[in-house]
Write an enzyme that holds these catalytic residues in place. Structure first.
Site: not given
Length: 670
Positions: A415-416, A600
């Site tokens: 995930r970012h 995400h």
């Protein structure tokens, strides 16, 4: 002769009809009760399905969720610009030196219409009526307001001259008349119109306040907005306090606290508490319970209101006013609702089903039009050096890139990192001037921003990482390197925050210089969250100009232009990401090695769920999962000798850190 077709009683709904569904209709198709959907939409200012859904999820334990409790609305005329800054500075200075007074409880304003109640189903009609009334009065409004300072032993403020006040009173009267059938009687302003600077203060503070009022010049330029606010009626008679420290309940009657939330408490109970605990109600969840007094601090009541519309009316050109009448403005909250939800212990524990049918497979939202990215022709004077800078750098030969890679295949999904908008709220409004120049307002904000088409507005749905977010990604990359984890193929969502995360992971690994990123739009998150329009991502040229190493020769599995079906069901979302993950594995099969996918929160599950033999989750299950996936989390999937895949424990620890409240040096001033 051709036979006449008989009429159909129940024609199949077409795609054209679905794309014009209202947010309320979408909620009803998802199975939500009408009264709950209307309550959520009104509480969030009709800012879209995602925010309203988040509100419903947060309020599962709100005892008023199914009660008929109409919100209270009020119409203010509010200053912006230099005068607003002067008033804010005065209030901050007076609060530090003289303590709290009544003026600190509200946003700077001139009251146009007193509070009135209206049902949640009338919210949009109230906004529409205000736009119509302001539009009709615009030609007669003055270009600026003339204010005079007034000071008495128990009140200090700025009063509007009688002639201009009469014009504004006509606006207020017209609006009250227009909405009379929608609400309990609201009263238009009839007394002298004024903006309060200080009242309800101790007589001993008069002299000091009087000297501080000099810092407010009523002739200072200002633009004025007509604003429609609403509030939860539970605020009435209570004080609003902001949460300074998080608290996880230890007993059933305690209230969970999250930094960025507000609580409603009885002012008289604060001083009379025998043990330092007080009962309060959470703005975020609507839940009530006991909380430690020293974990909260009083703030303006209007901080917990919802701003439904702000219409520029005075101090702008007529054209600017008309162009901005329909522009939505965000509510004045310090953190986004979604960010608070992601950190909510109560939300993680909750298992209550919000709607009578939790499946969102029937979700049909308006189809947003996505403008195809237009590549501008190269300037004629562009140098060869500039052109060469855009050409993909060849991978350096070395042990890392000697294909085929031996050993079992692995997929790492990340995930970012921490994003600017979830950390600072409506950051664009405060960090860009009228000319579009960016100024960093916090050390955790980026020092500079990449050049892109449509800036700064294009950052709204495609924001960058904070500096903490960049560090998180770098730490993950460094941990992978220290552990001996190698990456041989890199694919990334087109979101700027994901590209930045991917780049810093590769930097931590020490391979960013010769590992171009493959931008794969198919890795983007659930399209149903973007019914009001998809992001316009940075082009490959813009990313390369900004210094990112991008593989401009990569042919994506799903193109940006194909991501426009915003009624995508949760099952379709899982299918899209599963297709992308499996296709990437197949196309790199001959080379072998480890694949890194950066996306995400949900990507960790949607790209691995079906790979390891699981079935797609429901929307309710997925949203519960993603609340437990903080920034820069990662999933490891490994292929076994039998060809099947399984999830493994990551070979390095996660990134964990506490929240850090914003510091104000003036707390040290005596």
């Amino acid at each position: 002769m051709m036979a006449t077709l008989p009429p159909r009683k129940n024609p199949t709904p077409t795609k054209i009809s679905r794309q014009h569904l209202s947010p309320l209709q979408i909620f009803l198709q998802m199975g939500f009760p009408k009264h709950r959907a209307e309550k959520a939409l009104a509480a969030t200012g009709h800012r879209g399905i995602q925010l309203a859904s988040d509100w419903l999820l947060a309020h599962v334990n709100d005892t008023t969720l199914d009660l008929d409790c109409p919100r209270e609305y009020v119409v203010y005329l509010c200053p912006t610009g230099p005068l607003y800054e002067q008033i804010q500075n005065f209030w901050e200075e007076s609060l530090q030196k003289c303590g709290w007074n009544g003026a600190h409880n509200l946003v700077p304003h001139i009251t146009m219409c007193s509070f009135f109640k209206s049902g949640d189903e009338n919210c949009e009609a109230l906004v529409s009526a205000l736009k119509d009334v302001v539009h009709s009065i615009l030609p007669s409004l003055p270009s600026s307001l003339t204010l005079d300072k007034y000071i008495s032993p128990n009140y200090m403020g700025l009063f509007l001259n009688d002639q201009q006040a009469e014009i504004l009173k006509k606006l207020a009267v017209a609006y009250v008349k227009e909405v009379a059938h929608l609400c309990t009687t609201g009263e238009a302003a009839t007394k002298a119109l004024h903006l309060t600077l200080a009242y309800q203060f101790s007589p001993s503070q008069f002299s000091l306040l009087e000297s501080l009022v000099d810092m407010v010049d009523p002739r200072t330029p200002a633009a004025w907005e007509v604003r429609l606010y609403s509030r939860d009626t539970r605020i009435v008679g209570n004080e609003v306090h902001k949460v300074l420290y998080s608290h996880v309940p230890r007993d059933p009657d305690e209230l969970e606290l999250l930094i960025g939330d507000f609580v409603y408490v009885k002012g008289e109970s604060l001083a009379s508490s025998p043990d330092g605990w007080i009962e309060g109600t959470s703005w975020l969840t609507g839940s009530t319970g006991f909380l430690p007094i020293n974990y909260i601090e009083r703030t303006a009541e209007s901080d917990a209101w919802t701003l439904h519309r702000a219409i520029p009316s005075i101090g702008s050109t007529g054209r600017e006013r008309l162009e901005n009448v329909s522009l939505p403005r965000r509510p004045p909250i310090s953190l986004s609702l979604l960010n608070l939800l992601e950190n909510s212990e109560g939300s993680r524990r909750s298992t209550e089903v919000l709607s009578e049918s939790s499946s969102t497979d029937r979700l049909h939202s308006r189809q947003a039009s996505l403008e195809a990215t237009q590549l501008s022709p190269l300037p004629q004077q562009e140098t060869l050096d500039a052109l060469y800078a855009k050409v993909k750098k060849p991978k350096k030969e070395g042990p890392l890139y000697k294909f085929p890679i031996e050993g079992p295949r692995k997929v790492i999904v990340a995930r970012h990192g921490e994003r600017v908008d979830f950390t600072f709220g409506d950051w664009i409004r405060f960090c860009f001037d009228e000319a579009g120049n960016y100024q960093r307002r916090d050390l955790n904000m980026p020092e500079t921003l990449p050049e892109r088409k449509g800036a700064p507005h294009s950052f709204y749905k495609d924001c960058p990482l904070t500096n903490i977010g960049l560090l998180q990604a770098t730490l993950v990359g460094q941990a992978m390197k220290a552990n001996g984890t190698e990456v041989h193929h890199v694919f990334c969502s087109p979101s700027l925050r994901c590209v930045q995360t991917c780049t810093n992971i590769l930097r931590g690994l020490g391979i960013a210089e010769y590992m171009p990123i493959n931008i794969e739009p198919g890795l983007f998150e659930w399209l149903a969250w973007y019914h009001d329009g998809m992001p316009v991502w940075m082009t490959l040229d813009e990313l390369m100009d900004a210094g990112f190493s991008i593989n401009c020769n990569y042919d994506p599995l799903i193109r940006k232009e194909e991501l426009k079906d915003t009624h995508e069901s949760c099952e379709q979302y899982y299918g899209r990401n599963a297709y992308v993950a499996q296709s990437i594995i197949n196309t790199t099969q001959s080379q072998g090695g480890t694949v890194l996918l950066v996306g995400h929160a949900a990507t960790l599950d949607t790209c691995t769920r079906q790979l390891v033999g699981g079935a797609p989750r429901s929307a309710h299950e997925m949203t519960s999962i993603i609340k437990k996936i903080p920034y820069c989390s990662f999933a490891f999937a490994a292929q076994e000798s039998t060809g099947t895949w399984s999830l493994e424990e990551p070979p390095f620890p996660p990134v964990t850190h506490s929240a850090n409240m914003r510091y104000d040096w003036r707390i040290l001033v005596p």
